[in-house]
Design a protein around this motif. Structure first.
Motif, PDB file in Angstrom:
ATOM      1  N   ILE A  42      10.991 -12.060  10.497  1.00  0.00           N
ATOM      2  CA  ILE A  42       9.680 -11.412  10.612  1.00  0.00           C
ATOM      3  C   ILE A  42       9.326 -10.695   9.311  1.00  0.00           C
ATOM      4  O   ILE A  42      10.067  -9.821   8.849  1.00  0.00           O
ATOM      5  CB  ILE A  42       9.654 -10.386  11.768  1.00  0.00           C
ATOM      6  N   GLY A  43       8.195 -11.078   8.722  1.00  0.00           N
ATOM      7  CA  GLY A  43       7.667 -10.394   7.550  1.00  0.00           C
ATOM      8  C   GLY A  43       6.557  -9.433   7.944  1.00  0.00           C
ATOM      9  O   GLY A  43       6.392  -9.100   9.123  1.00  0.00           O
ATOM     10  N   GLU A  44       5.807  -8.989   6.944  1.00  0.00           N
ATOM     11  CA  GLU A  44       4.763  -7.993   7.187  1.00  0.00           C
ATOM     12  C   GLU A  44       3.435  -8.641   7.546  1.00  0.00           C
ATOM     13  O   GLU A  44       2.901  -8.456   8.643  1.00  0.00           O
ATOM     14  CB  GLU A  44       4.624  -7.128   5.927  1.00  0.00           C
ATOM     15  N   GLY A  45       2.928  -9.436   6.613  1.00  0.00           N
ATOM     16  CA  GLY A  45       1.637 -10.070   6.838  1.00  0.00           C
ATOM     17  C   GLY A  45       1.311 -10.959   5.665  1.00  0.00           C
ATOM     18  O   GLY A  45       1.975 -10.901   4.627  1.00  0.00           O
ATOM     19  N   PRO A  46       0.301 -11.818   5.809  1.00  0.00           N
ATOM     20  CA  PRO A  46      -0.058 -12.749   4.740  1.00  0.00           C
ATOM     21  C   PRO A  46      -0.490 -12.020   3.468  1.00  0.00           C
ATOM     22  O   PRO A  46      -1.139 -10.975   3.531  1.00  0.00           O
ATOM     23  CB  PRO A  46      -1.250 -13.517   5.322  1.00  0.00           C
ATOM     24  N   THR A 122      14.360  -8.637  10.550  1.00  0.00           N
ATOM     25  CA  THR A 122      13.114  -8.021  10.099  1.00  0.00           C
ATOM     26  C   THR A 122      13.205  -7.795   8.595  1.00  0.00           C
ATOM     27  O   THR A 122      14.213  -7.298   8.088  1.00  0.00           O
ATOM     28  CB  THR A 122      12.825  -6.679  10.811  1.00  0.00           C
ATOM     29  N   LEU A 123      12.150  -8.194   7.892  1.00  0.00           N
ATOM     30  CA  LEU A 123      12.103  -8.077   6.439  1.00  0.00           C
ATOM     31  C   LEU A 123      11.210  -6.898   6.062  1.00  0.00           C
ATOM     32  O   LEU A 123       9.993  -6.964   6.213  1.00  0.00           O
ATOM     33  CB  LEU A 123      11.555  -9.369   5.827  1.00  0.00           C
ATOM     34  N   GLY A 124      11.825  -5.806   5.623  1.00  0.00           N
ATOM     35  CA  GLY A 124      11.055  -4.669   5.143  1.00  0.00           C
ATOM     36  C   GLY A 124      10.709  -3.645   6.206  1.00  0.00           C
ATOM     37  O   GLY A 124      10.956  -3.841   7.400  1.00  0.00           O
ATOM     38  N   ALA A 125      10.129  -2.560   5.729  1.00  0.00           N
ATOM     39  CA  ALA A 125       9.840  -1.408   6.584  1.00  0.00           C
ATOM     40  C   ALA A 125       8.802  -1.732   7.655  1.00  0.00           C
ATOM     41  O   ALA A 125       8.950  -1.326   8.820  1.00  0.00           O
ATOM     42  CB  ALA A 125       9.360  -0.246   5.718  1.00  0.00           C
ATOM     43  N   THR A 126       7.766  -2.473   7.295  1.00  0.00           N
ATOM     44  CA  THR A 126       6.695  -2.733   8.265  1.00  0.00           C
ATOM     45  C   THR A 126       7.197  -3.554   9.454  1.00  0.00           C
ATOM     46  O   THR A 126       6.867  -3.255  10.607  1.00  0.00           O
ATOM     47  CB  THR A 126       5.522  -3.454   7.584  1.00  0.00           C
ATOM     48  N   ASN A 135       9.042   5.336  13.459  1.00  0.00           N
ATOM     49  CA  ASN A 135       9.738   6.398  12.736  1.00  0.00           C
ATOM     50  C   ASN A 135      11.021   5.933  12.044  1.00  0.00           C
ATOM     51  O   ASN A 135      11.684   6.724  11.376  1.00  0.00           O
ATOM     52  CB  ASN A 135      10.062   7.554  13.687  1.00  0.00           C
ATOM     53  N   LEU A 136      11.363   4.653  12.225  1.00  0.00           N
ATOM     54  CA  LEU A 136      12.627   4.170  11.659  1.00  0.00           C
ATOM     55  C   LEU A 136      12.533   4.020  10.145  1.00  0.00           C
ATOM     56  O   LEU A 136      11.494   3.655   9.602  1.00  0.00           O
ATOM     57  CB  LEU A 136      13.003   2.838  12.308  1.00  0.00           C
ATOM     58  N   LYS A 137      13.648   4.331   9.495  1.00  0.00           N
ATOM     59  CA  LYS A 137      13.710   4.251   8.033  1.00  0.00           C
ATOM     60  C   LYS A 137      14.500   3.008   7.629  1.00  0.00           C
ATOM     61  O   LYS A 137      15.662   2.861   8.013  1.00  0.00           O
ATOM     62  CB  LYS A 137      14.430   5.481   7.468  1.00  0.00           C
ATOM     63  N   THR A 156      16.577  -5.842   7.299  1.00  0.00           N
ATOM     64  CA  THR A 156      16.942  -5.865   5.885  1.00  0.00           C
ATOM     65  C   THR A 156      15.686  -5.631   5.046  1.00  0.00           C
ATOM     66  O   THR A 156      14.595  -5.446   5.578  1.00  0.00           O
ATOM     67  CB  THR A 156      17.674  -7.178   5.512  1.00  0.00           C
ATOM     68  N   PHE A 157      15.864  -5.620   3.728  1.00  0.00           N
ATOM     69  CA  PHE A 157      14.729  -5.364   2.842  1.00  0.00           C
ATOM     70  C   PHE A 157      13.777  -6.554   2.789  1.00  0.00           C
ATOM     71  O   PHE A 157      14.150  -7.686   3.089  1.00  0.00           O
ATOM     72  CB  PHE A 157      15.225  -5.062   1.428  1.00  0.00           C
ATOM     73  N   HIS A 158      12.556  -6.270   2.386  1.00  0.00           N
ATOM     74  CA  HIS A 158      11.560  -7.325   2.178  1.00  0.00           C
ATOM     75  C   HIS A 158      11.794  -7.928   0.789  1.00  0.00           C
ATOM     76  O   HIS A 158      12.117  -7.195  -0.146  1.00  0.00           O
ATOM     77  CB  HIS A 158      10.162  -6.705   2.253  1.00  0.00           C
ATOM     78  N   PRO A 159      11.621  -9.252   0.654  1.00  0.00           N
ATOM     79  CA  PRO A 159      11.805  -9.850  -0.676  1.00  0.00           C
ATOM     80  C   PRO A 159      10.962  -9.181  -1.759  1.00  0.00           C
ATOM     81  O   PRO A 159      11.398  -9.089  -2.913  1.00  0.00           O
ATOM     82  CB  PRO A 159      11.378 -11.311  -0.486  1.00  0.00           C
ATOM     83  N   SER A 160       9.779  -8.678  -1.410  1.00  0.00           N
ATOM     84  CA  SER A 160       8.953  -8.030  -2.436  1.00  0.00           C
ATOM     85  C   SER A 160       9.612  -6.749  -2.943  1.00  0.00           C
ATOM     86  O   SER A 160       9.439  -6.369  -4.108  1.00  0.00           O
ATOM     87  CB  SER A 160       7.542  -7.743  -1.908  1.00  0.00           C
ATOM     88  N   ALA A 161      10.383  -6.095  -2.076  1.00  0.00           N
ATOM     89  CA  ALA A 161      11.128  -4.902  -2.514  1.00  0.00           C
ATOM     90  C   ALA A 161      12.215  -5.309  -3.514  1.00  0.00           C
ATOM     91  O   ALA A 161      12.483  -4.597  -4.483  1.00  0.00           O
ATOM     92  CB  ALA A 161      11.738  -4.176  -1.313  1.00  0.00           C
ATOM     93  N   LEU A 162      12.815  -6.478  -3.282  1.00  0.00           N
ATOM     94  CA  LEU A 162      13.854  -6.973  -4.197  1.00  0.00           C
ATOM     95  C   LEU A 162      13.252  -7.369  -5.539  1.00  0.00           C
ATOM     96  O   LEU A 162      13.905  -7.256  -6.582  1.00  0.00           O
ATOM     97  CB  LEU A 162      14.580  -8.181  -3.610  1.00  0.00           C
ATOM     98  N   LEU A 163      12.008  -7.841  -5.518  1.00  0.00           N
ATOM     99  CA  LEU A 163      11.343  -8.199  -6.772  1.00  0.00           C
ATOM    100  C   LEU A 163      11.032  -6.943  -7.582  1.00  0.00           C
ATOM    101  O   LEU A 163      11.159  -6.939  -8.804  1.00  0.00           O
ATOM    102  CB  LEU A 163      10.050  -8.983  -6.495  1.00  0.00           C
ATOM    103  N   ARG A 164      10.679  -5.852  -6.881  1.00  0.00           N
ATOM    104  CA  ARG A 164      10.409  -4.588  -7.571  1.00  0.00           C
ATOM    105  C   ARG A 164      11.710  -3.931  -8.012  1.00  0.00           C
ATOM    106  O   ARG A 164      11.765  -3.288  -9.045  1.00  0.00           O
ATOM    107  CB  ARG A 164       9.653  -3.615  -6.644  1.00  0.00           C
ATOM    108  N   ASN A 165      12.733  -4.054  -7.194  1.00  0.00           N
ATOM    109  CA  ASN A 165      13.988  -3.366  -7.452  1.00  0.00           C
ATOM    110  C   ASN A 165      15.184  -4.290  -7.189  1.00  0.00           C
ATOM    111  O   ASN A 165      15.749  -4.301  -6.097  1.00  0.00           O
ATOM    112  CB  ASN A 165      14.061  -2.110  -6.570  1.00  0.00           C
TER     113      ASN A 165
END
Ligand code: URA
Ligand code: URA
Length: 196
Positions: A42-46, A122-126, A135-137, A156-165
């Motif tokens: 599951i990602g965030e959105g298009p 789940t990929l990322g915070a959203t 409220n989950l971190k 786990t983290f979203h791939p876009s977070a991995l691209l930033r960091n």
């Protein structure tokens, strides 16, 4: 049949006007993969590319996601199905609002019910918050198995977070190793992965 039931929901989404995101969309992005897959991501959105093409995770994040899946020897057409919290692109790629997520969640729930995966990622915070609670971190929950409707969830983290960091890649690989281990336990004890 599974495919036709998914098509019916996809058609509903195509006609959906339940939240403001429908006004600015070019295409809905319903999700894609093997309807018989045991892993549901599951990602965030298009984003821009996804809105333009109607396909899930085809932009920069999608390319990185492909690499991660490849490292696990999971293929997009065979081992996984991929969906998003919202099916229409939020303008300027902003985070989808709580009301937008709430309007769209029933579609994701139906997809999960039909596909009936053993493992949800789940990929990322959203995606984490949209599915399990706002409220989950992500930094706290990632890497730990959770339950949603009796199903195992690995945040786990979203791939876009991995691209930033890129420093987050190491933790992400640890999370996917847990998924591979669980996949061997629950789905295929012979699942081969040359890296793990
Ligand atoms: N990011 C997401 O969360 N989902 C997509 O489909 C593409 C990029
Ligand atoms: N922040 C996010 O929104 N997503 C991540 O995966 C990590 C930090």
């Amino acid at each position: 049949m599974l495919e036709s039931e998914l098509k019916i929901i996809e058609q509903e989404v195509r006609n959906c006007t339940k939240c403001p995101l429908h006004r600015s969309r070019t295409n809905i992005v319903f999700g894609d993969g093997n309807p018989n897959a045991k892993i549901f991501l599951i990602g965030e959105g298009p984003g821009f590319e996804e809105d333009k093409t109607g396909n899930v995770f085809v932009g920069k994040s999608g390319k990185l996601l492909d690499k991660i899946l490849e490292a696990c020897n999971f293929s997009r057409s065979k081992h996984v199905y991929i969906g998003n919290i919202v099916k229409c692109r939020p303008p300027e790629n902003r985070k989808p609002e709580t009301v937008e997520q709430a309007a769209c969640l029933p579609y994701l729930e139906k997809q999960i019910e039909l596909i009936n995966p053993k493992i949800i990622i789940t990929l990322g915070a959203t995606a984490l918050q949209g599915l399990l609670g706002e409220n989950l971190k992500i930094t706290r929950e990632r890497g730990n198995w959770k339950l949603w409707m009796n199903r195992l969830v690995m945040p786990t983290f979203h791939p876009s977070a991995l691209l930033r960091n890129p420093n987050l890649k190491k933790d992400t690989w640890e999370d996917f190793k847990k998924v591979i281990t669980k996949y061997r336990e629950l789905v295929n004890s012979e699942h081969f992965c040359k890296h793990f």
